[in-house]
Enzyme design. Structure first.
Site, PDB file in Angstrom:
ATOM      1  N   ASP A 289      -6.141 160.834  75.842  1.00  0.00           N
ATOM      2  CA  ASP A 289      -4.892 160.424  74.763  1.00  0.00           C
ATOM      3  C   ASP A 289      -5.066 159.166  73.901  1.00  0.00           C
ATOM      4  OD1 ASP A 289      -2.545 159.517  74.053  1.00  0.00           O
ATOM      5  OD2 ASP A 289      -1.545 159.667  76.080  1.00  0.00           O
TER       6      ASP A 289
ATOM      7  N   HIS B 151      -0.001 158.808  80.245  1.00  0.00           N
ATOM      8  CA  HIS B 151       1.930 158.668  79.184  1.00  0.00           C
ATOM      9  C   HIS B 151       2.726 159.858  79.646  1.00  0.00           C
ATOM     10  CE1 HIS B 151       4.341 159.617  75.448  1.00  0.00           C
ATOM     11  NE2 HIS B 151       4.518 158.339  75.810  1.00  0.00           N
TER      12      HIS B 151
ATOM     13  N   GLN C 155      -2.917 155.079  71.521  1.00  0.00           N
ATOM     14  CA  GLN C 155      -3.130 153.216  72.029  1.00  0.00           C
ATOM     15  C   GLN C 155      -4.036 153.151  71.691  1.00  0.00           C
ATOM     16  OE1 GLN C 155      -0.005 151.443  72.209  1.00  0.00           O
ATOM     17  NE2 GLN C 155       1.603 153.589  72.816  1.00  0.00           N
TER      18      GLN C 155
HETATM   19  N1  PLP Z   1      -0.153 158.556  74.870  1.00  0.00           N
HETATM   20  C1  PLP Z   1       0.446 157.425  75.369  1.00  0.00           C
HETATM   21  C2  PLP Z   1      -0.600 156.621  75.535  1.00  0.00           C
HETATM   22  C3  PLP Z   1       1.921 156.731  74.416  1.00  0.00           C
HETATM   23  O1  PLP Z   1       1.855 155.715  74.721  1.00  0.00           O
HETATM   24  C4  PLP Z   1       2.536 157.584  73.591  1.00  0.00           C
HETATM   25  C5  PLP Z   1       3.750 156.994  72.615  1.00  0.00           C
HETATM   26  O2  PLP Z   1       4.484 156.005  72.996  1.00  0.00           O
HETATM   27  C6  PLP Z   1       2.320 158.762  73.454  1.00  0.00           C
HETATM   28  C7  PLP Z   1       1.243 159.568  74.212  1.00  0.00           C
HETATM   29  C8  PLP Z   1       3.188 160.020  72.499  1.00  0.00           C
HETATM   30  O3  PLP Z   1       2.996 159.559  71.448  1.00  0.00           O
HETATM   31  P1  PLP Z   1       3.895 160.279  70.432  1.00  0.00           P
HETATM   32  O4  PLP Z   1       5.745 160.128  70.627  1.00  0.00           O
HETATM   33  O5  PLP Z   1       3.258 159.779  69.318  1.00  0.00           O
HETATM   34  O6  PLP Z   1       3.494 161.672  70.724  1.00  0.00           O
END
Ligand code: PLP
Length: 410
Positions: free
Chosen positions: A201, A124, A204
């Protein structure tokens, strides 16, 4: 004896206000973007804001003391959700993005010119851009592990990609596009071989039940509350004690200091050093309430249920003409996140029509994963993502909606 946990699917749906209030058929399959809030989290948020509201870590009157105690207890709840005994390794943030930014900023001092940060093509943007900002400042180099045609990490290249210059490996635990689960054990061993830090991260993964943080092998682990059925605006950076102690804070301000003079400021120890200003108190309490409730559910039954739904979804999708699944076509090593495209129908048209025709909420776009979209030679896919409250009615509505969409647009 505590009552049996609700069964996954329609039984569990009753614990989510949005489904009780829905006036028309509503099939929510955009859980990877945000989950719906559960009763426990909604009640904790409302209780704090309407009956228990005071700032934390400051006041000495009883209401403020109680708010601070609740905030501390929330940290202990999140530590428990991670199978961790040290609550001070839990930093409250505004979400996974903020957590990864704190990590990238904190690790900057370990990087010099030519040092390498190894990412993956599944990431992401939240787990790419903070590293790029740090890399640019420090003169470090970014590399990425490629993915296979099935949308899984291609770890055959790992030995070549990990070098004596690798200082950080940062990876997603579960892909928000393909649903593939990362082999963290392999990455941990690769990191150990060169003394690198492993950043995970978990955005998910966190909605899929308590996490054994030690078993992940992560040195730092990030996630967001809103994806785990709590409110927006909160999240966690978990980190090993010695790493967090070595980090410079990203934000400066109130309640993160030991002493301030105009000449110099000294910082409070972690986690407070990373929590400048008034934290998202209500959202943190809601996150802890959700985590405590999630910990009471039967995750073996939920995993089986979601796998059954994923199989039904994959089978249904594979009957549709012109549809390509972007990700694993099988059930091994994956969660219920399934991306696809259909000939030259734009993902936004797919999402709008399935909503209008069958009341299905899907996501369409690049999912903040442009490098991955590039890998699959597209700029957008449609995506269905499952939660424990989904059931066969949601999957069947989606397949009906897609079938009609294809008939209308081709
Ligand atoms: N990492 C992953 C794999 C995600 O799916 C997301 C959000 O869709 C994020 C990070 C970022 O999350 P947030 O927007 O809640 O900070």
């Amino acid at each position: 004896m505590s009552p049996a946990p609700p069964r996954p699917g329609k039984d569990l749906r009753r614990h989510f206000p949005i489904f009780r209030h829905a006036r028309e058929p509503f099939h929510f399959l955009d859980n990877a973007a945000t989950g719906q809030i559960c009763d426990e989290a909604a009640q904790a948020l409302l209780h704090f804001e309407t009956r228990a509201r005071a700032n934390v870590k400051r006041g000495v009157y009883r209401l403020a003391d109680q708010a601070t105690a609740a905030f501390d207890a929330a940290r202990a709840s999140m530590a428990r959700y991670l199978g961790e005994t040290e609550k001070n390794n839990v930093v409250f943030t505004s979400g996974a993005t903020a957590a990864l930014n704190i990590a990238a900023h904190g690790l900057a001092r370990r990087l010099g010119p030519g040092d390498e940060i190894l990412l993956t093509t599944l990431e992401h943007h939240s787990n790419i851009v903070p590293w790029q900002l740090t890399a640019e400042r420090q003169g470090a180099v970014i590399k990425a592990i490629p993915v296979t045609d099935e949308g899984r990490l291609d770890l055959d290249h790992l030995d070549r990609l990990v070098t004596n210059e690798t200082r950080i490996i940062a990876t997603t635990h579960v892909s928000n596009v393909t649903g593939a689960v990362t082999d963290l054990g392999r990455l941990r061993r690769a990191a150990d071989a060169v003394g690198a830090v492993l950043v995970v991260d978990g955005a998910q993964r966190a909605p899929h039940g308590p996490i054994d943080i030690a078993a992940t092998g992560a040195d730092l682990y990030a996630f967001s509350a809103h994806k785990m059925f709590a409110a927006t605006g909160a999240g966690v950076l978990w980190g090993k004690t010695e790493l967090l102690a070595d980090f410079e804070p990203l934000l400066g301000g109130g309640e993160m200091i030991r002493q301030v003079t105009f000449e110099k400021t000294t910082f409070a120890p972690p986690p407070h050093r990373f929590e400048a200003g008034t934290p998202p108190i209500g959202a943190v309490l809601a996150m802890a309430a959700a985590a405590d409730w999630l910990a009471t559910l039967d995750w073996r039954a939920i995993a089986e249920h979601e796998l059954g739904l994923t199989a039904r979804l994959l089978d249904g999708l594979q009957t549709l003409p012109g549809l390509r699944i972007v990700g694993p076509s099988g059930l091994q090593g994956r969660f219920g996140v399934v991306s696809f495209d259909i000939d030259d129908i734009h993902a936004h048209d797919i999402c709008q029509l399935t909503d209008q025709l069958e009341g299905v909420a899907l996501r369409g776009g690049h999912h903040c994963c442009q490098p991955l979209m590039h890998r699959f030679a597209t700029d957008a896919t449609a995506r269905a993502s499952l939660a424990p409250y989904n059931d066969t009615d949601d999957i069947d509505a989606l397949i009906r909606g897609l079938d009609q969409t294809i008939r209308m647009l081709t």
